[in-house]
Design a protein around this motif. Structure first.
Motif, PDB file in Angstrom:
ATOM      1  N   ASP A   3      -5.590  -1.100  -3.527  1.00 53.60           N
ATOM      2  CA  ASP A   3      -4.926  -1.131  -2.203  1.00 53.60           C
ATOM      3  C   ASP A   3      -4.051  -2.464  -2.694  1.00 53.60           C
ATOM      4  OD1 ASP A   3      -5.428   1.931  -2.143  1.00 53.60           O
ATOM      5  OD2 ASP A   3      -7.123   1.233  -1.627  1.00 53.60           O
ATOM      6  N   LEU A  17      -2.039  -4.193  -0.081  1.00 54.94           N
ATOM      7  CA  LEU A  17      -1.990  -4.101   1.167  1.00 54.94           C
ATOM      8  C   LEU A  17      -1.319  -5.849   2.236  1.00 54.94           C
ATOM      9  CD1 LEU A  17      -3.343  -3.764   4.110  1.00 54.94           C
ATOM     10  CD2 LEU A  17      -4.967  -5.251   3.943  1.00 54.94           C
ATOM     11  N   TYR A  50       3.817  -0.303   1.981  1.00 58.47           N
ATOM     12  CA  TYR A  50       2.073  -0.124   1.589  1.00 58.47           C
ATOM     13  C   TYR A  50       1.778  -0.192   2.985  1.00 58.47           C
ATOM     14  CZ  TYR A  50       3.349  -3.887  -0.607  1.00 58.47           C
ATOM     15  OH  TYR A  50       4.612  -5.057  -0.889  1.00 58.47           O
ATOM     16  N   GLY A  51       0.457   0.133   2.767  1.00 57.82           N
ATOM     17  CA  GLY A  51      -0.402  -0.060   4.595  1.00 57.82           C
ATOM     18  C   GLY A  51      -0.394  -2.127   4.677  1.00 57.82           C
ATOM     19  N   LYS A  52       0.107  -2.425   6.060  1.00 60.24           N
ATOM     20  CA  LYS A  52       0.368  -3.415   6.343  1.00 60.24           C
ATOM     21  C   LYS A  52      -0.035  -4.074   7.931  1.00 60.24           C
ATOM     22  CE  LYS A  52       4.788  -2.071   8.384  1.00 60.24           C
ATOM     23  NZ  LYS A  52       4.831  -1.426   7.942  1.00 60.24           N
ATOM     24  N   ASP A 104      -1.354  -0.669  10.571  1.00 61.98           N
ATOM     25  CA  ASP A 104      -0.147   0.475  11.026  1.00 61.98           C
ATOM     26  C   ASP A 104      -1.327   1.954  10.876  1.00 61.98           C
ATOM     27  OD1 ASP A 104       1.843  -0.085   9.529  1.00 61.98           O
ATOM     28  OD2 ASP A 104       1.613   0.091   7.761  1.00 61.98           O
ATOM     29  N   GLU A 120      -2.667   3.997   8.585  1.00 64.94           N
ATOM     30  CA  GLU A 120      -3.321   4.590   7.316  1.00 64.94           C
ATOM     31  C   GLU A 120      -4.361   3.517   7.618  1.00 64.94           C
ATOM     32  OE1 GLU A 120      -0.114   3.049   5.343  1.00 64.94           O
ATOM     33  OE2 GLU A 120       0.187   3.871   7.673  1.00 64.94           O
ATOM     34  N   LEU A 121      -4.490   2.164   7.871  1.00 64.99           N
ATOM     35  CA  LEU A 121      -5.907   1.167   8.009  1.00 64.99           C
ATOM     36  C   LEU A 121      -6.809   1.634   9.422  1.00 64.99           C
ATOM     37  CD1 LEU A 121      -3.841  -2.286   7.411  1.00 64.99           C
ATOM     38  CD2 LEU A 121      -5.790  -0.634   6.242  1.00 64.99           C
ATOM     39  N   LEU A 151      -9.680   1.118   4.471  1.00 63.83           N
ATOM     40  CA  LEU A 151      -8.785   1.631   4.127  1.00 63.83           C
ATOM     41  C   LEU A 151      -9.061   2.927   4.241  1.00 63.83           C
ATOM     42  CD1 LEU A 151      -7.630  -0.257   1.120  1.00 63.83           C
ATOM     43  CD2 LEU A 151      -6.184   0.285   2.891  1.00 63.83           C
TER      44      LEU A 151
END
Length: 281
Positions: free
Chosen positions: A144, A146, A198-200, A252, A254-255, A279
């Protein structure tokens, strides 16, 4: 601030109202569902304005640079975001093979991102007409990607002695310009981050509180690690005995935020903050 500058007793009413607001907001005081112990599988992120490693008040109250380095090392974070960094200290972070360092420049305050994960992309937002800035790094966590932002918004450059030495109208005009500059920078961060698919994580020294429009502009739909897992007062900066929470870690949805810790250490004019994440599947 107006009543303080005028030296009027009406400031007492303002103080009571502000305290009531602070104490009735989860964004400043939290008691339930707290956790400050990260799990072994968590991704740990530490943010800290180290004030050039000069201690709380520079030469008036010097602190050994090694004390700051030792504290950071003991936390064993996976990603470290530092503001007001001294690039001469970069050799002290040997456990972090991946790094992005904005070196000391005449027009920018140096910032760093140290990572135990590979950095596959990096860059600067290059705030216009400001010594402050925001930098970012894309780190590879397993399979992934990040995105991590290290943000340092415009400083007000206000000290307690400013209230006594500077004319009220001049001081208020300067503060208003700083507010405008902060909002401009917050808009830049928001626009840049909105393009990331994507996740941040966005962390750093915002130089303003969780009640400000700047904070809310950047936060958007992101989660604040203190509001999720923090405990007690979330203050990270002490201004004339008044606690302010101006250093943040946002993530985010999603985290999954697993822990948050405000460290009660006096090594800089700011105190460090660390949070851990997983994650989501």
């Amino acid at each position: 601030m107006y009543w303080a500058l005028k030296g009027k007793k009406q400031i007492l009413l303002s103080i009571v109202i502000l305290l009531f607001g602070y104490l009735t907001q989860d964004s400043f005081l939290r008691i339930f569902d707290a956790n400050h112990v990260p799990g072994k599988e968590d991704i740990k992120v530490l943010t800290f304005n180290v004030h050039g490693f000069n201690g709380i008040e520079g030469m008036k109250n010097p602190i050994s640079k090694d004390k700051i380095i030792d504290f950071i090392s003991q936390q064993n974070a996976d990603i470290i975001c530092l503001q007001e960094f001294d690039s001469r200290m970069k050799g002290k972070f040997e456990n972090y093979p991946f790094r992005f360092i904005i070196l000391n420049q005449s027009d920018k305050s140096p910032q760093t991102i140290f990572s135990k994960f590979p950095i596959i992309d990096k860059g600067s937002l290059d705030f216009p007409d400001s010594a402050n800035d925001a930098i970012y790094a894309d780190v590879l966590v397993g399979q992934d990607t990040l995105r991590v932002y290290n943000v340092h918004l415009q400083s007000f450059q206000v000290r307690p002695r400013s209230f006594k030495r500077e004319a009220p109208d001049r001081l208020l005009n300067r503060l208003n310009k700083s507010f405008q500059k902060q909002q401009e920078q917050a808009n830049i961060v928001k626009a840049h981050a909105s393009r990331v698919s994507y996740g941040k994580i966005i962390c750093g020294d915002f130089n303003n509180t969780q009640f400000s429009s700047m904070y809310n502009t950047i936060k958007g739909e992101m989660n604040d690690s203190f509001e999720e897992k923090g405990y007690g007062f979330g203050n990270t900066y002490l201004f004339k005995f008044l606690p302010f929470r101006i250093d943040f870690i946002l993530a985010d949805p999603e985290l999954e935020i697993k822990s948050h810790q405000n460290f009660d250490v006096r090594l800089s004019d700011h105190t460090p903050v660390m949070a851990s994440f997983r994650l989501k599947e």
